[in-house]
Enzyme design. Structure first.
Site, mmCIF file in Angstrom:
data_model
loop_
_atom_site.group_PDB
_atom_site.id
_atom_site.type_symbol
_atom_site.label_atom_id
_atom_site.label_comp_id
_atom_site.label_asym_id
_atom_site.label_seq_id
_atom_site.Cartn_x
_atom_site.Cartn_y
_atom_site.Cartn_z
ATOM 1 N N GLU A 26 40.659 -109.358 -11.084
ATOM 2 C CA GLU A 26 39.650 -108.786 -11.959
ATOM 3 C C GLU A 26 39.562 -107.282 -11.722
ATOM 4 O O GLU A 26 39.508 -106.875 -10.567
ATOM 5 C CB GLU A 26 38.274 -109.412 -11.717
ATOM 6 C CG GLU A 26 37.296 -109.044 -12.819
ATOM 7 C CD GLU A 26 35.898 -109.615 -12.595
ATOM 8 O OE1 GLU A 26 35.577 -109.993 -11.462
ATOM 9 O OE2 GLU A 26 35.147 -109.651 -13.564
ATOM 10 N N MET A 76 35.392 -112.861 -4.991
ATOM 11 C CA MET A 76 35.891 -112.958 -6.363
ATOM 12 C C MET A 76 35.891 -114.412 -6.797
ATOM 13 O O MET A 76 36.372 -115.284 -6.073
ATOM 14 C CB MET A 76 37.304 -112.352 -6.444
ATOM 15 C CG MET A 76 37.979 -112.534 -7.796
ATOM 16 S SD MET A 76 37.054 -111.686 -9.124
ATOM 17 C CE MET A 76 37.525 -112.726 -10.515
ATOM 18 N N HIS A 133 26.094 -116.525 -5.676
ATOM 19 C CA HIS A 133 26.465 -115.678 -6.816
ATOM 20 C C HIS A 133 27.813 -116.121 -7.397
ATOM 21 O O HIS A 133 27.950 -116.333 -8.604
ATOM 22 C CB HIS A 133 26.537 -114.214 -6.343
ATOM 23 C CG HIS A 133 27.090 -113.241 -7.337
ATOM 24 N ND1 HIS A 133 26.289 -112.363 -8.031
ATOM 25 C CD2 HIS A 133 28.354 -113.000 -7.769
ATOM 26 C CE1 HIS A 133 27.042 -111.639 -8.841
ATOM 27 N NE2 HIS A 133 28.305 -111.992 -8.695
ATOM 28 N N GLU A 134 28.808 -116.278 -6.545
ATOM 29 C CA GLU A 134 30.159 -116.623 -7.023
ATOM 30 C C GLU A 134 30.163 -117.999 -7.690
ATOM 31 O O GLU A 134 30.878 -118.219 -8.663
ATOM 32 C CB GLU A 134 31.170 -116.609 -5.867
ATOM 33 C CG GLU A 134 31.301 -115.266 -5.142
ATOM 34 C CD GLU A 134 31.575 -114.091 -6.060
ATOM 35 O OE1 GLU A 134 32.281 -114.282 -7.068
ATOM 36 O OE2 GLU A 134 31.080 -112.981 -5.785
HETATM 37 ZN ZN LIG Z 1 30.087 -111.489 -9.696
#
Ligand SMILES: [Zn+2]
Length: 829
Positions: free
Chosen positions: A147, A281, A314-315
């Site tokens: 990303e 990520m 979060h991931e």
């Molecule tokens: Zn993120």
């Protein structure tokens, strides 16, 4: 992607899809000369599936690829490709001419429908983006991080989020190695002494979510229903992933219920990567982490544990928000990141009720983003991005923290349940596909019956945020809004629709402030407070209040809010330094973590700007806080004791000496105090060799980072120089070099050596962090501190030495520097 944890240090801190054809944008046939070719524009094409076979020569750090792309194109095919050597392109029984131009591969195929075959090769560099080598001990793993626009470094592809396709990956590797990808292994067979690993086909997904890891991995495992949850790491490390695995399990349980959609993949890996540019990520089913964002051991501080939980949750939110439903284009990156950020805190709040996670949301997200958003050189949440370097630079506090704060404001406006139903509606409608912000607002509008789209469009599209000033005029409340600028400049053109919440005579009131000024009438107005609990993304300045008083018992959050605004008003020239100091002294005995931590953070920032001019106040505050913390045994107090001690050690020699003497028994120091002890030792004893020795002996990345920070904290500039040389010699992980440099830059005694070092090492830093966006964030935070006393020199340097991939951060950094310099001049006169 997870927040960039390195740079938070100053404050301590992605159902199997059905194959279907969707119209997508394929790169333009003729790339532009500026290498910004393939991104925003192009012609409509269909890509259905990538079948990739990779022969990996691990020891030689190279690979050979045979790729089949199932696609349809009405004209010549243009693919994104960087650093790959293409040897042959064919399809439907024909061999095609091709041309490698800039970052693209042009295939003279004319109209094509079928399986295009590309043979190519590539190498595996020491990088932090694309496919790269991540060293540890005397060996390495090969890993990927794509990303936003680096999948093109592994395979020629249409490297755009809207171009979703299935991926079927097969790798041939040395027999003693393991391979991990997004999906479970389908088959393993031996061929000519090498191991051939084939993975199950992925769901339809964006290229940036593809993952491949090769090396010697150890794993630990848990189950959630039929899903295998695994932590994979290099030798001896995976066992420190138990805590992360627990959080992952709780997160998945939470999200499956909240979103009303099952996780979908049969397995989920959390992978500890020895060299990693971001915090983590969200690759679908194969989430990667830097080790300090994944592992917790007996020496981990509470701050580290909270960071791990925050990044894991979060991931995992991305597995739905981002992976299942993806933004159409990177201008909506914020939608992925803001949403995952907000959801992560929901999980933390539900899982760890004693952590006060919404307080952490204010300090980590609202506060950091509002600080950045106070500059002219901020950007709207919805960013205008075209090139890969534009995209890299928007992984910042605005995209994560401001976006999340605005979503929180809207959730308060629609109500929690309608918000959730709107989100479910949106995910169900766009799964395995792409969507925009407008699609989400429309879903929220439909469910809540409120005009979310109009309010959100304005908050997302305009840079900056307002300050609302309050005046009492003949018993009436007069509210005025104006864009807040740290420079103190006035910009009255921008007006936001602000959902105002207030307490009037102890009662909650709401209104939408949709113009520059509004007057509100209340009977017998006695007490007043705006933005209680700080759910609104605006500052509050009380001007003339007459007989009306502020609500008598402001909560910890309200006290935090007042302190938080105070330093902004000070820097913007809306508050005098004397008034600020007097205001801060009211917090000497503050018992609550949130406001006390804010004061401590501010005094640390001011110390970087003013040096000795603020030492007395800082010493007085931190001593007083240390006394208050003396008998407290809870985790938050232990963390605060560590922070306060570290800060006191930088401004009080006697304290540093006493604290630093504990370094002799460093192994026994409680985890939350280790950072402070190491800093105290560096400050008072100045023994570079002892710290460097411990650094090279330590196997824990968390420990290494602490020692790095202490090596940046020496009082003697020569010793800081010696530490910085370690980075030049390659003795510090690439991912961590920036942490050392940033810590050195914040050390008032080491500004000169840090600035000199950065000037001499810019091109090396650019190479190390290519494709990551790290330097933009780094310059933004360092320039304002390093540049004090040499504004013109720093401006001249950056105008003569352009760093295009960090331009946004440099501009913002220079603007803040001018504010700090003006402020420093006024105080030091
Ligand atoms: Zn993120």
């Amino acid at each position: 992607m997870g927040a960039n944890i390195g740079l938070i240090l100053g404050s301590y801190e992605r159902d199997r899809a059905k194959t279907c054809h969707t119209k997508i944008f394929l790169g333009s046939v003729e790339p532009r000369k500026d290498n910004k070719s393939m991104l925003a524009e192009g012609m409509v094409r269909d890509v259905e599936r990538y079948d990739l076979f990779l022969d990996v020569f691990f020891k030689d750090l190279r690979f050979e690829g045979k790729l089949f792309i199932t696609l349809e194109s009405k004209e010549d095919i243009a693919l994104d490709s960087v650093g790959l050597r293409i040897s042959n392109v064919s399809g439907n029984g024909k061999t095609f001419d091709f041309e490698e131009k800039g970052d693209s591969l042009l295939v003279r195929s004319g109209h094509f429908k079928g399986r295009l075959e590309i043979q190519y090769s590539g190498s595996i560099p020491d990088a932090l983006a694309g496919i790269y080598r991540a060293p540890y001990d005397e060996t390495y793993v090969v890993t990927t991080d794509f990303e936003p626009a680096n999948a093109r470094r592994l395979l020629p592809c249409v490297d755009q989020p809207a171009c979703k396709a299935e991926f079927k990956l097969t790798v041939r590797i040395d027999r003693e190695l393991d391979a991990i990808s997004n999906t479970p292994i389908e088959s393993v067979r031996m061929e000519n002494g090498k191991k051939v690993v084939t993975f199950q086909v992925t769901p339809k997904m964006s290229t940036y979510l593809l993952y491949l890891g090769i090396g010697r991995f150890e794993e630990i495992k848990q189950k959630l229903g039929n899903i295998d949850l695994l932590v994979a790491g290099t030798s001896g490390k995976a066992r420190n992933g138990e805590f992360a695995l627990d959080v992952a399990k709780k997160s998945l349980e939470f999200y499956q219920i909240y979103f009303g959609i099952p996780f979908g993949l049969p397995k989920l890996h959390l992978i500890g990567v020895p060299e990693f540019s971001a915090g983590a990520m969200e690759n679908w089913g194969a989430v990667t982490f830097r080790e300090t964002a994944l592992y917790v051991d007996q020496n981990s501080s509470f701050g580290t544990k909270k960071g791990v939980a925050r990044i894991v949750s979060h991931e995992l939110a991305h597995q739905w928000f981002g992976n299942l439903v993806t933004m159409k284009w990177w201008n909506d990156l914020w939608l992925n990141e803001s949403f995952a950020t907000l959801m992560g805190y929901k999980v933390l709040d539900a899982t760890f009720p004693t952590w006060n996670s919404w307080h952490d949301f204010l300090t980590n997200e609202t506060s950091l983003s509002m600080n950045m958003d106070s500059l002219m050189n901020t950007h709207a949440i919805e960013a205008n991005v075209k090139s890969p370097s534009d995209i890299q630079q928007i992984f910042d506090a605005i995209t994560y923290g401001k976006g999340a704060s605005i979503l929180r404001m809207i959730e308060a406006y629609t109500g929690v349940e309608d918000f959730r139903k709107g989100v479910q509606n949106y995910l169900e409608r766009y799964k395995f596909s792409n969507a925009t912000g407008i699609d989400l607002w429309n879903s929220l509008d439909e469910i809540s019956g409120r005009d979310v789209a109009r309010i959100m469009t304005e908050w997302i599209g305009k840079p900056g945020h307002p300050v609302v000033s309050v005046t009492i005029d003949q018993g009436r409340i007069v509210l005025r809004q104006e864009r807040f600028l740290l420079s103190g400049d006035h910009e009255k053109k921008t007006i936001w629709p602000i959902p105002i919440t207030m307490k009037v005579n102890g009662q909650s009131r709401r209104l939408l402030l949709d113009k520059e000024e509004e007057t509100v009438n209340f009977e017998n107005l006695k007490s007043l407070q705006l933005n209680p609990d700080r759910t609104g993304f605006y500052r509050v300045q009380y001007e003339e209040l007459g007989d009306v008083v502020l609500e008598s018992e402001p909560s910890a959050v309200d006290r935090w809010g007042m302190v938080f605004d105070a330093i902004a008003f000070l820097l913007a020239g809306k508050m005098s330094f004397a008034d600020y100091l007097e205001f801060i002294k009211r917090y000497l005995k503050e018992q609550d973590y949130l406001p006390a931590r804010e004061v401590s953070d501010q005094l640390a920032s001011l110390y970087s700007i003013l040096g000795s001019r603020i030492i007395d106040v800082s010493r007085q505050f931190h001593k007083s806080q240390l006394e208050l913390l003396e008998d407290k045994v809870d985790e938050t107090s232990a963390m605060m004791r560590g922070i306060v001690s570290a800060r006191l050690a930088t401004v009080d020699e006697d304290f540093a000496a006493k604290l630093g003497s504990r370094f002799a028994n460093y192994g026994e120091v409680e985890p939350d105090m280790k950072q402070a002890v190491a800093i105290g030792y560096a400050r008072a004893y100045g023994n570079f060799e002892n710290i460097a020795k411990k650094y090279s002996e330590s196997t824990s990345n968390e420990e290494k980072v602490r020692l790095l920070v202490s090596m940046a904290s020496f009082e003697e500039p020569k010793l800081v120089s010696q530490s910085l040389e370690l980075a030049e010699k390659g003795e510090i992980k690439r991912q961590d070099q920036i942490i050392l440099i940033e810590a050195a830059a914040r050390n008032p005694d080491a500004k000169d050596v840090s600035w000199r070092w950065i000037k001499f090492n810019v091109s090396r830093l650019r190479e190390t962090y290519e494709g990551t966006g790290t330097l933009s964030r780094f310059f933004q935070s360092c320039i304002p501190i390093l540049g004090i006393g040499r504004v013109e020199e720093v401006e001249r340097y950056f105008s003569e030495n352009r760093v295009p991939e960090a331009e946004n951060g440099i501009r913002a950094g220079l603007e803040r520097l001018r504010v700090y310099q003006k402020f420093a001049n006024s105080v030091l006169l």
